[in-house]
Design a protein around this motif. Structure first.
Motif, short mmCIF file in Angstrom:
data_model
loop_
_atom_site.label_atom_id
_atom_site.label_comp_id
_atom_site.label_asym_id
_atom_site.label_seq_id
_atom_site.Cartn_x
_atom_site.Cartn_y
_atom_site.Cartn_z
N MET A 1 9.50 -4.74 -1.40
CA MET A 1 8.75 -3.96 -0.43
C MET A 1 7.93 -4.84 0.49
O MET A 1 7.55 -4.42 1.55
CB MET A 1 7.83 -2.96 -1.16
N THR B 1 1.75 2.33 1.70
CA THR B 1 1.46 3.76 1.60
C THR B 1 0.81 4.27 2.88
O THR B 1 -0.14 3.68 3.38
CB THR B 1 0.52 4.01 0.41
N TYR C 1 4.10 8.84 -5.87
CA TYR C 1 5.40 8.17 -5.81
C TYR C 1 5.38 6.98 -6.76
O TYR C 1 4.38 6.29 -6.91
CB TYR C 1 5.67 7.64 -4.39
N ASP D 1 7.65 3.66 -7.06
CA ASP D 1 8.71 2.89 -6.40
C ASP D 1 9.47 3.75 -5.39
O ASP D 1 10.69 3.68 -5.28
CB ASP D 1 9.69 2.32 -7.43
N GLY D 2 8.74 4.56 -4.67
CA GLY D 2 9.35 5.40 -3.65
C GLY D 2 9.96 6.68 -4.19
O GLY D 2 10.46 7.50 -3.42
N GLN E 1 0.75 5.75 -4.42
CA GLN E 1 2.03 5.07 -4.62
C GLN E 1 1.86 4.05 -5.73
O GLN E 1 0.94 3.23 -5.70
CB GLN E 1 2.47 4.35 -3.34
N ARG F 1 17.20 1.70 -3.65
CA ARG F 1 16.53 1.28 -2.41
C ARG F 1 17.42 0.29 -1.68
O ARG F 1 18.03 -0.58 -2.30
CB ARG F 1 15.20 0.61 -2.73
N VAL G 1 15.35 4.99 0.73
CA VAL G 1 15.08 5.21 -0.69
C VAL G 1 15.62 6.57 -1.07
O VAL G 1 15.39 7.56 -0.39
CB VAL G 1 13.57 5.16 -0.98
N ASP H 1 13.96 9.04 1.66
CA ASP H 1 12.95 8.47 2.55
C ASP H 1 13.64 7.38 3.37
O ASP H 1 14.07 6.37 2.81
CB ASP H 1 11.81 7.89 1.72
N GLN I 1 11.82 11.98 5.98
CA GLN I 1 11.36 12.02 4.59
C GLN I 1 11.53 13.45 4.10
O GLN I 1 11.20 14.39 4.82
CB GLN I 1 9.88 11.63 4.57
#
Lengths: 523, 932
Positions: free
Chosen positions: A14, B133, B207, B209-210, B267, B429, B443, B484, B506
């Motif tokens: 990320m 986030t 969330y 990890d998404g 997140q 992801r 994601v 997402d 999203q």
């Protein structure tokens, strides 16, 4: 915020995308990037066309119900709604509320919404008062709406005679009963956000529905008897069902005419009460079918037994009834009760930790059906009409006819606690007044916790008269009936501007929600 | 017309799944089996990161190769290694919290590693910390106009906590964690910046990890039998797996999440593999929990406390085991873990078991593309007694409150309550950065949650009907799917002005299914399933929710010291009325760094000023906008029925929260002191509130309309000071302060009336949300803290010792004690049964202020010489304590214990157990060789 434990050490995925990407170029595929973006835009547009209507298999939208496939559910739901208003909401529905407001029960728990009525103060503001009004109000709407919509579906979508449909006939009967629930228990009735109306209006509407039910049941009988495709057994079954419904409607009409006559709505109603009662045999019973589910379970046991929120202690029915733990002391098994004791012989206390828990035994399970029309009551109606006309001996005879009916075992129903009691004694009287007392007592016992006591005590204030009403409020050991001693109630009395013990009320109030929201009542 | 809900269901789900599959296919085709291997043999970079002032190696520093997806973190010796780089010239960037970011060019040669040494200077304000986030992709903090709380859990691995909720307590300003009691596993409410709604449950969106997870507290059981115990999905996440948590607290920051996020977003990022380090980590911990006698004292309202304490209160043992492995091989990195904890409560029939597994894998088939998969499984089970307001509640019976039937506490303990749940999450992801300007990230997530909750009264239990036993069982299944996509394009408008355009989509879909069954009356002991009970009944319900949103943001940056952004999100939610389905939420923000502009004296260090305005929504309850009829229970021999349900409201819109946020981040005294201050002002003008339908119309459920309003404001301050920083000795202190006040606006519909939530709590205009009122309708005070303060310290001492402590404080609010009222009722009834009614309800409303020593942890780093012969990289012993001390004036059992958190707005206590003191001793060790 900088703290040792708030360091960002994000994962390599990320955070690997450096936003300050001004280092050496690495090659890449700008054209592919544009293609990717275009693809995403296309999918985005496609997704944007979705209407986000989430399905709900647990609910039905109003727009979908004018459909023949929904007919059974519509009519069944209407019947179910009627039953729900009896014992479900607001601390046991109108049955429990009426019970504590009258002399059937004493509040012995913590619910303020029952404490007030137990002091004789119906009140429109308690939380319980809102649902007690709301559920029967909805039942009135639901049953009438179901009849109307059902007739429309049958006539215009199916193409048959709606007045020959047994389901329509049945729900029509319950529409009448829904009006009765409101009229019997409340000081006023309100329909479809209209104005406050006298409760007697409900009786007029109920009579109309009973009449329609009888008409439709007869149409059904005619239709099946004329149907060449039905075998005799099926015809017999169908006819029997409708004849039962007719008896129930007749009995309900007898009940209603008696009330209307007592209320002074017309002298002719005494005769109509007699005429209809005469058509219902003593052993007839029509009950509302309670089931062990959540919606239509009989909640009287919960409020009178498992939760002990109410007790029979200090009620006349506690004096008249049979303590099943002390059968040798006698008592009427129609108002039997459990009164468990501690090791020291003192009574087990109820939920308020004070009053003895005397738990009625008429309803002991959530699946116990609820009686609506009984042939035994028809005899009481006949007796009461006789009393009104001065014939007290006939009234006594009618009472004894009921008692012999039970002693003979014929028609013994689930509510007759057959614990091996002594036969019911025959009653006697030597005057009109004694006969009235005997009939009012008998009626109270016979209709105990059937949601009828409140309307009886209310109408008996008129006939035979206020002084004859067999009712005393006993809430304290000393025998006093003083709501001012209860701070939860006295606060409310002060809000109302009361300075003395107010008169005992004999009807439940239209809810404050109705009054506040209904523009025709000043909401 | 036809009623074919099942067909509609199938079509809708099929459409959604088809869309997802189509999108995945399209993107996979685009990304394709393109270049997987470099044309030249790859090389790499390696080196060490140290602190500039002291030369101390910096562990955990983030090392990134710009323009690629390659990156890693330094090991405990500050060393790093990044391979699989195509030969060429790169810029290596190094970041570490508390230090200024450093960039250095490096040339990578084929088949060799280039050595580097980088030194970082201290910086109190983490301008270059990257957060994700509330942003359209990873963004440096300097560019963000709002405050975002980040919690790095690395040092919290040794914290004496049993859940993620406990981990969050006191860690960030404006994040209030309110537990429901002291029994193991009891859930907590997490409230960000106070209650932001009159009606809706305001839990933040979460969330991992998404992957969006379900965090509902609904057990679908009679809450009173559980004593208000509630489930919190957040606590399914094993704390040991968490690397970082980001929290956005208000609408201005949560704007990106649309009609879900007015209550904030959290997140959670779990650990990932790291290149250059292949490591096993083991943590083993054991301890106990207890409660002093005076914590049960109930202010003298019960004469049975001593007997109760002697007979039923004991010490509860607990232990926790965690093992993980992480590392990298070529272009593939991995993290896997397993955890187990078992916690006994201090009263009988209480306990928690939690087991979890996680596996995260990432592969980078070519330099600008990375594909990752994360999976996690968790199983939790709790044992509980009857408690709360139930007449057979254990604590009630033991302390002497009245019940429906006189009940001995041993009888109450025959009643068995169990909550159990399994959660499986999985996500994929993909990130692609073609060139320096584009970035795409996708994601796909799924979260499967199943709970199995039981209320059992065995055969012979006096409280069961006819002593023949009874059982209720509820199963709740929640499946959540989310997607997402984020894209961004950067380029320089001018040499001084950089543009970043971000866009994305999203959405999520959630299916919730409840099944409930009840049976009573077994013929013999030992039978415990409903199918063999004499009477049984059942129930079921299903709910679907969908949301989709599109966002677009444009940011302009001027010379890295001024950033202006404008954004909008178009959001649709299935719960909104047909006429209000789609909502547009705008956002505007400015971040200005005068220190970077060179306007301030050097002594000021770093200064950042920020301002933002944003809007976010809170959707209505599902189906509240529809006019519906309700299917009802089947009557025997007759089909099931339908009755009027919800009156509906096609104009029902999501609540819209508007927020202005102003803030400053400042570093002083050569960045030894820093603080982050934020002022916020919130307004909700169309709060959802139930308005009475006219009962005689036939629809008796209240109709929800947008007739309410709410305003709130607050101030948050986070401050940190490094008192000592020397080789082998460091000492820092920090504090978080939050002030909050709220007020309900007048209703815009005169038929809307104040709502009684529970007890003495009301929603009334002119007062805080869910405030307490006395018998004369006079305001007593709010139910939620208006002041929260946490103070912490951290010391690194010579000899490898470390000390960490956290002191927590909440005040300004009130709690209503049903416990004391019930006890008084019992005590007074013997003499005068009506005496209790002379006591006004307000006599049982108390100030809920408290101080609590949340944590103290003493650690000792085992000298390397003691395990040199072993493949151990590091080892640490520690002893930790939790809730060791408390101070409050509340006379009840537990001032923080709130009955039935599902009544989220309520702050009521009803028996229960106090938060216990805990002492744990643990050993952490890292195994494995360093790859040089």
């Amino acid at each position: 915020m900088l703290r040792p434990e708030t360091m960002n050490q994000g994962n390599s995925i990320m955070t690997a995308m450096n936003p300050c990407n001004d280092g050496a170029p690495r090659g890449g595929r700008p054209r592919a990037g544009r293609i990717a973006t275009a693809a995403v835009a296309a999918v985005t547009l496609a997704l944007g066309a979705c209407d986000l209507t989430a399905p709900s298999p647990a609910q039905i939208e109003d727009r979908d119900i004018r459909d023949p496939v929904i007919l059974d559910a519509l009519l069944t739901g209407a019947e179910s709604d009627y039953g729900r208003g009896l014992t479900q909401m607001g601390g046991g529905g109108v049955v429990i509320a009426g019970g504590v407001l009258t002399d059937e029960l004493v509040h012995s728990g913590s619910w303020v919404g029952l404490e007030g009525p137990s002091w004789g103060l119906a009140g429109d503001h308690w939380v319980e008062a809102q649902s007690r009004w709301a559920e029967p109000s909805r039942a009135r709407f639901t049953t009438e709406h179901a009849v109307e919509l059902g007739r429309d579906i049958i006539e215009n979508l199916i193409g048959e005679d709606p007045d020959a449909d047994p389901r329509i006939a049945r729900v029509t009967f319950y529409a009448g009963m829904a009006h009765r629930t409101l009229a019997d228990n409340f000081c006023n009735v309100v329909y479809d956000a209209g104005p406050l109306l006298p409760y007697t209006d409900g009786y007029l509407r109920a009579i109309q529905h009973y009449d329609d039910a009888i008409y439709r049941a007869n149409r059904r009988i005619q239709a099946v008897q004329a149907d060449p495709e039905l075998d005799p057994a099926a015809i017999e079954t169908a006819v029997a069902a409708m004849e039962n419904l007719i008896s129930a409607a007749r009995g309900a009409m007898a009940q209603t005419y008696l009330i209307m006559a007592t209320e002074g709505m017309g002298e002719e109603f005494w005769d109509r009460a007699l005429q209809n009662a005469a058509l219902v045999p003593t052993d007839f019973v029509w009950t509302f079918r309670m089931i062990s589910g959540d919606r239509n379970s009989n909640r009287v046991p919960a409020w009178t037994r498992s939760r002990t929120e109410t007790t029979m202690w200090q009620t006349p029915f506690g004096d008249w009834g049979l303590d099943v733990d002390k059968p040798l002391e006698g008592g009427d098994p129609r108002v039997a009760f459990d009164a468990p004791v501690e090791a020291d012989g003192s009574y087990v206390v109820a939920h308020d930790n004070r009053r003895p828990a005397w738990m009625q035994r008429k309803y002991t399970s959530v699946g116990n059906n609820f009686p609506l029309v009984k042939g035994t009551e028809m005899r009481l109606i006949e007796g009461e009409v006789a009393l009104v006309r001065g014939d007290w001996q006939t009234a006594i005879d009618k009472i004894n006819e009921i008692r012999r009916h039970y002693n003979d075992g014929a028609g013994a129903s689930w509510w007759f606690t057959a614990l091996g009691p002594e036969p019911l004694d025959m009653v006697s009287a030597s005057s009109l007044e004694e006969a009235w007392h005997a009939l009012m007592k008998e009626r109270g016992i016979e209709l105990y916790l059937e949601g009828r006591r409140l309307s009886d005590l209310r109408r008996w204030q008129t006939n035979p008269g206020r002084d004859m009403v067999p009712f005393t409020v006993v809430r304290r050991d000393s025998g006093e009936a003083d709501p001012w001693t209860d701070p939860r109630i006295s606060v409310w009395l002060r809000e109302r501007g009361e300075t003395e013990i107010p008169p005992h009320e004999f009807c439940l109030q239209v809810s404050r929600d109705e009054k506040a929201s209904n523009p025709n009542i000043g909401g | 017309m036809k009623i074919m809900n099942d067909t509609r269901n199938a079509r809708s789900r099929g459409r959604s799944l088809a869309t997802v599959v189509a999108m995945m296919s399209a993107l996979l085709l685009l990304f394709g089996p393109a270049q997987l291997f470099a044309q030249d043999e790859p090389g790499g970079v390696r080196g060490q990161v140290v602190e500039a002032a002291t030369g101390t190696p910096l562990a955990g520093a983030q090392v990134l190769v710009e323009g690629t997806t390659r990156g890693t973190m330094t090991n405990r010796d500050g060393q790093f290694r990044i391979g699989e780089l195509r030969p060429g010239t790169y810029t290596v960037q190094v970041r570490s919290l508390g230090y200024r970011t450093v960039q250095q060019e490096v040339r990578v040669l084929p088949e060799s590693f280039t050595d580097m040494e980088l030194a970082l200077r201290v910086s109190a304000v983490p301008l270059d910390e990257v957060v994700a986030t509330g942003q359209p992709g990873p963004v440096a903090r300097r560019e963000i106009a709002t405050s975002i709380a980040t919690i790095d859990t690395r040092e919290l691995e040794t914290a004496p906590v049993n859940s993620l909720s406990e981990l969050l307590q006191g860690r960030a300003p404006g994040v209030t964690v309110m537990p429901s009691g002291g029994m193991p596993g009891q859930g907590s409410r997490i409230v960000l910046r106070g209650l932001g709604s009159l009606q809706r449950i305001t839990q933040p969106v979460i969330y991992v990890d998404g992957i969006r997870i379900d965090n509902s507290a609904d057990t679908f059981m009679d809450q009173s039998s559980f004593g208000g115990h509630a489930w919190v999905g957040l606590d399914d996440i094993t704390p040991e797996d968490i690397e970082r948590i980001e929290i956005v607290r208000g609408a201005s920051a949560a704007n990106l999440y649309g009609t879900e996020a007015a209550a904030g977003v959290m997140q959670i990022f779990t650990k990932q593999g790291q290149e250059g380090i292949q490591q096993f980590y083991l943590r083993s911990e054991a301890g106990f929990a207890d409660t002093p006698r005076d914590w049960w004292d109930v202010g003298g309202h019960s004469a049975r406390v001593d007997d109760f304490y002697d007979q039923y209160v004991s010490t509860g043992m607990q232990h926790r085991q965690h093992v993980s492995v992480r590392g990298a091989v070529d272009r593939f990195n991995y993290y896997a873990s397993g955890s187990y904890r078992n916690v006994e409560g201090v009263i009988p029939n209480t306990g928690l078991m939690h087991a979890g597994f996680r596996a995260n894998m990432n592969v980078s088939p070519f330099q600008d593309f990375i594909f990752g998969v994360s999976t996690g499984f968790s199983r939790r089970s709790m044992d509980l007694p009857y408690d709360g307001d139930h007449q057979f509640g254990f604590t009630r019976s033991a302390l002497g409150a009245p019940g429906g039937v006189a009940l001995h506490p041993d009888t109450s303990l025959m009643l068995d309550v169990g909550l159990a749940a399994s959660r499986y999450t999985a996500g994929a992801r993909m990130e692609w950065t073609p060139g320096t300007r584009w970035r795409h990230a996708l994601v796909l997530g799924l979260d499967f949650f199943t709970s199995d909750n039981t209320d059992l009264r065995p055969f012979g239990t006096p409280t069961a009907p006819d002593n023949a036993g009874a059982k209720a069982n509820a199963r709740r299944i929640a499946n959540t799917y989310n997607l997402d996509y984020q894209g961004s394009y950067r380029f320089d408008l001018t040499p001084d002005i950089r543009s970043r355009t971000s866009f994305g989509i999203q959405g999520y879909q959630r299916e919730i299914n409840w099944n409930w069954a009840y049976g009573e009356g077994w013929p013999a002991p030992g039978l415990e399933t409903i199918n063999v009970a004499a009477n049984d009944t059942g129930n079921e319900d299903r709910v679907y929710t969908e949301q989709v949103g599109f966002f677009l943001e444009e940011q302009l940056g001027y010379r890295d010291f001024l950033y202006v952004s404008i954004a909008g999100r178009l959001d649709g939610h299935s719960a909104a009325g047909a006429n209000e389905r789609w909502q547009l939420y705008p956002k505007l923000g400015v971040s200005y760094l005068p220190s970077e502009q060179g306007l301030l004296p050097d002594a000021f260090g770093t200064v950042r000023l920020r301002a933002a305005y944003g809007e976010a929504g809170l959707h209505p309850e599902e189906f509240s906008a529809l006019r519906t009829l309700i299917p009802v229970a089947v009557v025997p021999n007759i089909a099931g029925g339908i009755v009027p349900g919800n009156l509906g409201n096609p104009d029902l819109a999501p609540e819209r929260s508007r927020e202005i946020e102003l803030g400053a981040d400042v570093g002083l005294l050569n960045d030894r002191v820093s603080f982050e201050a934020t002022y916020y002002n919130q307004r909700v003008n169309n709060a959802i509130f139930p308005v009475m339908a006219i009962p005689s119309h036939g629809f008796i459920q209240p109709q929800v309309r947008n007739v309410g309003g709410l305003r709130a404001q607050g101030f948050e301050l986070g401050a940190d000071a490094v008192l000592v920083r020397r080789p082998g000795l460091n000492w820092s202190v920090w504090t978080n302060l939050a002030l909050h006040e709220s007020e309900v606006d007048e209703f815009t519909d005169e038929t809307a009336i104040p709502e009684n939530i529970f007890g003495s709590q009301w929603i009334r205009p002119g007062a805080p949300v869910a405030a307490f009122f006395d018998e004369n309708d006079e305001l007593i005070g709010p139910a939620y803290p208006t002041r929260t303060l946490s103070v912490g310290t951290r010391m690194g001492l010579p000899g490898g010792l470390s000390v960490r402590a956290l002191l927590d404080h909440q005040s300004g609010h009130y709690v209503e004690s049903n416990t004391l009222r019930e006890l008084d009722m019992a005590a007074l009834a013997a003499d005068d049964p009506t005496a209790i009614f002379d006591t006004p309800a307000s006599a049982y409303i108390f100030a809920a202020d408290f101080w609590r020593l949340r944590e103290v942890v003493v650690g000792y780093t085992v000298p390397a010489g003691l395990y040199r012969a072993l493949p151990v990289q590091s080892a640490e012993l520690n002893i930790g304590g939790r809730n060791l001390w408390r101070s409050h004036d509340y006379p009840g059992i537990e001032v923080e214990g709130s009955y039935n958190p599902s009544l989220q707005r309520a702050n009521q206590t009803y028996f229960g157990a106090p938060l216990p003191r805990q002492i744990v001793v643990g050993l952490s060790a890292r195994f494995g060789a360093v790859d040089r």
